[in-house]
Write an enzyme that holds these catalytic residues in place. Sequence first.
Site, PDB file in Angstrom:
ATOM      1  CB  THR A 102       7.113  -0.095   2.571  1.00 17.73           C
ATOM      2  OG1 THR A 102       7.187   1.249   3.164  1.00 17.73           O
ATOM      3  CG2 THR A 102       8.073  -1.068   3.302  1.00 17.73           C
ATOM      4  CG  HIS A 119      -0.016   0.050   2.543  1.00 16.32           C
ATOM      5  ND1 HIS A 119       0.642  -1.286   3.145  1.00 16.32           N
ATOM      6  CD2 HIS A 119       0.405   1.166   3.180  1.00 16.32           C
ATOM      7  CE1 HIS A 119       1.145  -0.557   4.216  1.00 16.32           C
ATOM      8  NE2 HIS A 119       0.951   0.670   4.280  1.00 16.32           N
ATOM      9  CG  HIS A 143       6.898   5.157   0.303  1.00 14.10           C
ATOM     10  ND1 HIS A 143       6.773   6.271   1.173  1.00 14.10           N
ATOM     11  CD2 HIS A 143       6.898   4.142   1.063  1.00 14.10           C
ATOM     12  CE1 HIS A 143       6.563   5.816   2.548  1.00 14.10           C
ATOM     13  NE2 HIS A 143       6.706   4.584   2.553  1.00 14.10           N
ATOM     14  CB  THR A 187       1.240   5.286   4.239  1.00 13.92           C
ATOM     15  OG1 THR A 187       1.547   3.780   4.578  1.00 13.92           O
ATOM     16  CG2 THR A 187       0.486   5.827   5.615  1.00 13.92           C
TER      17      THR A 187
END
Length: 224
Positions: free
Chosen positions: A157, A69, A155, A71
């Site tokens: 992760t 995902h 971004h 965030t």
Amino acid sequence: AQPKEPALPLFYGWFLISEVEEKIKCSTMEFLKTLDTLEAFKKHISEFTGDADKEVDLEQYFQTKTPLHCTTEFCDYGKAEGAKEYAEQQVVKDSCGTGTELSVVGLIVTPRTFGAHVSLTPEQLLLWPTGADKVGIPPADLPGVEALPVGSRAHVTLGCAAGVEAVQTGIDLLEILILQQGEEKAVTVEELELGTLSYMGQGRWYLALREPVTCDAIFSSFSE
Ligand code: 2AM
């Protein structure tokens, strides 16, 4: 007794739909395999192993954190500053459960994290909290962060080294973006099929994708 307020989630973000998640996991693992075999990478291997003669298997080195995902707001169940204000915004409420396309423009690899650099559209930026780019950045790097466009920290992760928290990926990404806009240019540049690979010093690598990768995602909250 007062009715209890609904609890805030751990965080909000865009979650890759499962087929996309599988595809991204596979293609990014392929990239790690490629990176691992490059002479340029081997030259700087000690930044990952602490020992120039040691080998590293990057696919093992990074532990994948799912669900994948991007965030937007880390609420920490309401403990994070601004969490309630974020959750109460109409655009946040209205967006829950809606789909969007995230554009991945690059990949970062550092001794701590492996992540996908996401470029947000103006519409997606409506869900990006003000000041989010700066959270957790050391004061010395703040001037550089402020010169970056809002949403630069966005971004996904993809993995973390043992003992490293996911929050580090955004910090590593910003550090790389600050270096890119500064005087210091990338040390090594290598043209790969996927795009242009740059070495930014201290074990930091950035791959600028030749073609951005579009990922279907759904905006939602997440709690454990
Ligand atoms: P990430 O966005 O870099 O992956 C749950 O821990 C999620 O919230 C993770 O995805 C994590 O990092 C993100 N997160 C954790 N702490 C955070 C913080 N202080 N600020 C922003 N995001 C955070």
